[in-house]
Structures are given as structure tokens and as C-alpha cells.
Enzyme design. Structure first.
Site, PDB file in Angstrom:
ATOM      1  N   CYS A 105      -0.830   3.403  -6.730  1.00  0.00           N
ATOM      2  CA  CYS A 105      -1.698   2.894  -5.663  1.00  0.00           C
ATOM      3  C   CYS A 105      -1.978   1.463  -6.059  1.00  0.00           C
ATOM      4  CB  CYS A 105      -2.994   3.697  -5.609  1.00  0.00           C
ATOM      5  SG  CYS A 105      -4.292   2.934  -4.595  1.00  0.00           S
TER       6      CYS A 105
ATOM      7  N   CYS B 167       0.865  -1.177   0.000  1.00  0.00           N
ATOM      8  CA  CYS B 167       0.000   0.000   0.000  1.00  0.00           C
ATOM      9  C   CYS B 167       0.902   1.227   0.000  1.00  0.00           C
ATOM     10  CB  CYS B 167      -0.865  -0.035   1.255  1.00  0.00           C
ATOM     11  SG  CYS B 167      -1.912   1.415   1.471  1.00  0.00           S
TER      12      CYS B 167
HETATM   13  N1  DGL Z   1      -3.968   0.605  -1.981  1.00  0.00           N
HETATM   14  C1  DGL Z   1      -3.534   1.755  -1.312  1.00  0.00           C
HETATM   15  C2  DGL Z   1      -2.318   2.402  -1.951  1.00  0.00           C
HETATM   16  O1  DGL Z   1      -1.523   1.727  -2.563  1.00  0.00           O
HETATM   17  C3  DGL Z   1      -4.458   2.761  -0.752  1.00  0.00           C
HETATM   18  C4  DGL Z   1      -5.866   2.821  -1.102  1.00  0.00           C
HETATM   19  C5  DGL Z   1      -6.651   3.545  -0.050  1.00  0.00           C
HETATM   20  O2  DGL Z   1      -6.950   2.900   0.956  1.00  0.00           O
HETATM   21  O3  DGL Z   1      -6.910   4.743  -0.233  1.00  0.00           O
HETATM   22  O4  DGL Z   1      -2.104   3.586  -1.823  1.00  0.00           O
END
Ligand code: DGL
Length: 261
Positions: free
Chosen positions: A183, A73
Site C-alpha cells: 500500500c 494506489c
Molecule cells: N494508498 C492506497 C494503496 O496503495 C490505499 C489506501 C487507502 O485509501 O485505503 O492501497
């Protein structure tokens, strides 16, 4: 050698875009995936809160015997990677928008970065951009609504296409020939993004393969690789209850199929 699992963490389902690459690249490694789900999206939440969630996830993964943690993430990495590394001694791999490969390969000199607000405001992103991309123009955009589409399995709908178009088209019109998926939820929208790109020469950059190489390198350095005949298993955990757990498992299956295609 160590047959314990690698812990993979995300705010929700997005980290499965990294999980599928890990599974493919390191077939003997067991993986345990923690998709918060309850507190998702993290994107525009205060940094302190994201640190709390990330520490809780790391502790849980460690309680399950994780030998290495992948913070799959970008937002959690931007907020919490330093805290995690100061607190725990096990190897921790984080994610950040792949500015470097985009800046090194662009022909137009314009690079588009798609990420959450938390990642784009993070120190890490600014540091990397200043270090590797001072010679190119960086256009960043928050994928408004993207995470919600992926979390609710609506990425292959006309609504998804329109949501993506709104964010991506201005970047391409401004000359971007590289789009960084900053993301881990966004690779699930790659088909919609490609549809918006059409026949224009714009390349999508997903950092997941580079993350897998880094994980492999750290496992080797720390003597943590699984034994060559180890039968890997794949566990899932969420804070969001049974229905979400099932969604997580279904998405994992689908994610694997899209790799095979
Ligand atoms: N999947 C996450 C990232 O790589 C974040 C998504 C979220 O919870 O806003 O930033």
C-alpha cells in the site's frame, strides 16, 4: 518528446511515496498529483465506488494534459485498472503488492504481504501470487490503522509504533524474512516497521523504484519523454479542500527529504 505532466493518483497522501521516487528518477518530468483525500481511505470500500473515484481522478488528470497516468494506489489498481485501460488509450501504470521480488529473494520461504483489504481480495494479487509465489508461504495482513496514521501525520509517534507492532510482529514470528509494502501509504511507516524488526534479518520491499523504471520504459516506447532541458513543475490537487492541500504539499516536501537522507 512531450513536456506535459505525468499524472499521479492516490486516495490521499500515500502516493507521495511513489511521487518522490518519480521526481528523483525522472527530474525533467513535470508531475501533477491528485490526492483524493475526501473519500480516503479506499481500503475497505466497495469496488464499484473505488472505480468511480478512480475514473473521476483519471479524467481530471487528463483534463490537465497528463500524458501518462500512474495509479499510485494498490487498492485503486486492484479495483479499476482494467476499466481504465478499456476506457482510455493513454499509458496507465498501476501498482500491485510486490510479491515477485519477495518470492524470488526470500531465504526463509515465508513472505509477509502488508496491504489493504481491497488489494488482498483483488484478482490481481491472487493471480500474481499463484504465478510467482507458489513455492513460498505467503502470509498477508491488513495494515489496520496504518493509512489513518499517515493521513494525519502521526507516523512518528509511539501510537504508530504500537499499531505497526501488532500487525508486523506476528508475521516475523511466523518466519517472514521479506515484508512487502503493498500500500503506498505504508512506506511512510518504514521507520516504525524497522524499529519493530530490530536486528532481525527482515527486508522491506517497496515497489516504487520498479514503478519508476516501468514509467521510464513506457515514456520511451511512446515517444513521450520530456525534452532534456525541460524545467519540471509539480502541481497538486485534492477534493478535500485547502487545509488538506497544504498537508499534501508539506508531506511532499518531507517525503523528498527522506529520500535525500
Ligand atoms: N494508498 C492506497 C494503496 O496503495 C490505499 C489506501 C487507502 O485509501 O485505503 O492501497
Amino acid at each position: 518528446m512531450n513536456d506535459n505532466p505525468i499524472g499521479v493518483f492516490d486516495s490521499g497522501l500515500g502516493g507521495l511515496s511513489v511521487w518522490r521516487e518519480l521526481r528523483r528518477a525522472l527530474p525533467h518530468e513535470s508531475l501533477i498529483y491528485y490526492g483524493d483525500g475526501k473519500n480516503c481511505p479506499y481500503g475497505s470500500q466497495p469496488r464499484e465506488r473505488i472505480i468511480e473515484y478512480t475514473v473521476a481522478a483519471t479524467r481530471w488528470l487528463m483534463s490537465q494534459g497528463a500524458k501518462l497516468i500512474v495509479v499510485a494506489c494498490n487498492t485503486a489498481t486492484a479495483a479499476a485498472i482494467r476499466t481504465l485501460r478499456a476506457k482510455y488509450t493513454l499509458p496507465i501504470v498501476g501498482m500491485e503488492p510486490a510479491v515477485k521480488p519477495a518470492a524470488l529473494t526470500t531465504h526463509s520461504g515465508v513472505v509477509g504481504i502488508l496491504a489493504t483489504e481491497g488489494s488482498l481480495h483483488g484478482e490481481l494479487f491472487h493471480h500474481t501470487a499463484a504465478q510467482y509465489a507458489s513455492h513460498v508461504q505467503i502470509l498477508s495482513a491488513v495494515g489496520e490503522g496504518f493509512v489513518e496514521l499517515v493521513e494525519t501525520n502521526r507516523e512518528n509517534t509511539s501510537e504508530a509504533l504500537e499499531t505497526v507492532r501488532k500487525v508486523v510482529e506476528p508475521l516475523i514470528e511466523a518466519g517472514a524474512d521479506r515484508l512487502v509494502l503493498g500500500c503506498t501509504h505504508y512506506p511512510f511507516l518504514a521507520p516504525a516497521i524497522r524499529q519493530v524488526i530490530g536486528c532481525r534479518e527482515v527486508e522491506l520491499i517497496d515497489p516504487a523504484p520498479a514503478i519508476c523504471r516501468r514509467v521510464a520504459q513506457l515514456l520511451a516506447e511512446h515517444g513521450l519523454e520530456a525534452t532534456p532541458d525541460h524545467q519540471a513543475d509539480y502541481g497538486f490537487h485534492t477534493l478535500a479542500g485547502e487545509e488538506y492541500l497544504q498537508r499534501l504539499k508539506n508531506k511532499a516536501e518531507l517525503a523528498l527529504q527522506s529520500v535525500a537522507e
